[in-house]
Design an enzyme around this catalytic site. Sequence first.
Site, PDB file in Angstrom:
ATOM      1  N   CYS A 102      -8.078 -57.167  56.832  1.00 22.13           N
ATOM      2  CA  CYS A 102      -7.379 -57.875  55.760  1.00 22.13           C
ATOM      3  C   CYS A 102      -7.550 -59.370  55.978  1.00 22.13           C
ATOM      4  O   CYS A 102      -7.392 -59.860  57.095  1.00 22.13           O
ATOM      5  CB  CYS A 102      -5.900 -57.494  55.784  1.00 22.13           C
ATOM      6  N   HIS A 144      -5.672 -50.789  49.043  1.00 22.52           N
ATOM      7  CA  HIS A 144      -5.355 -51.931  49.898  1.00 22.52           C
ATOM      8  C   HIS A 144      -4.832 -53.100  49.056  1.00 22.52           C
ATOM      9  O   HIS A 144      -3.780 -53.680  49.365  1.00 22.52           O
ATOM     10  CB  HIS A 144      -6.617 -52.343  50.676  1.00 22.52           C
ATOM     11  N   GLU A 145      -5.547 -53.434  47.983  1.00 21.56           N
ATOM     12  CA  GLU A 145      -5.139 -54.566  47.151  1.00 21.56           C
ATOM     13  C   GLU A 145      -3.848 -54.261  46.389  1.00 21.56           C
ATOM     14  O   GLU A 145      -2.988 -55.136  46.247  1.00 21.56           O
ATOM     15  CB  GLU A 145      -6.262 -54.962  46.191  1.00 21.56           C
ATOM     16  N   HIS A 148      -0.787 -54.962  48.395  1.00 21.31           N
ATOM     17  CA  HIS A 148      -0.392 -56.374  48.428  1.00 21.31           C
ATOM     18  C   HIS A 148       0.572 -56.703  47.292  1.00 21.31           C
ATOM     19  O   HIS A 148       1.478 -57.523  47.459  1.00 21.31           O
ATOM     20  CB  HIS A 148      -1.620 -57.292  48.311  1.00 21.31           C
TER      21      HIS A 148
END
Length: 191
Positions: A102, A144-145, A148
């Site tokens: 990351c 993953h994004e 966030h």
Amino acid sequence: MAVLPIRITGEPVLHEPAEAVTVFDDDLRALVQDMFETMDLAPGVGLAGPQVGVGKRLFVYSYVDDDGVHWRGVAVNPVLWITPPEPESVEELDEDEESEGCLSVPGLRFPLRRSQGALLRAVDEHGEPFEIEAHGWLARVFQHEFDHLDGLLYTDRLVHPWAKQVQKAVKKHSWGGPGQSWLPGRDHPEG
């Protein structure tokens, strides 16, 4: 276009849910272009608004799959559906195939089980809706994004012993508090 500073773990915007984008204007399109430039220079395969200090629900991505297809775009106000990942044990995680990193925890990579499939529904920077059915690493990038945007880093999902290792690395680098960032093209943070 401008390269934006990437926030490091501990920055509050990384650890709280992002707000929906409500205005689709030239400022949003400029932010998207700046995010692409920042991601490309870092280099990375994805970058979310909170990573550049913007608490809005958007991310950019750029990934070439095993078939040579280049997936590049922006997802604004995304919704993500995933198939449940296989249950994991420490012995089952493949450090070569399942490790991710990351840009907000620079220089570190740890194995994490993710779903192999995802369905992304979002709009682009002009407010035009789209849908992508993703598999493999592209599905991982989207998960993953998307995390966030909910105030999660991949390190929040790690299991022992990697969770302990990331805690030690954060302490070693004096990360974990507000005000820390790095600038692609200038800084070269190491994990």
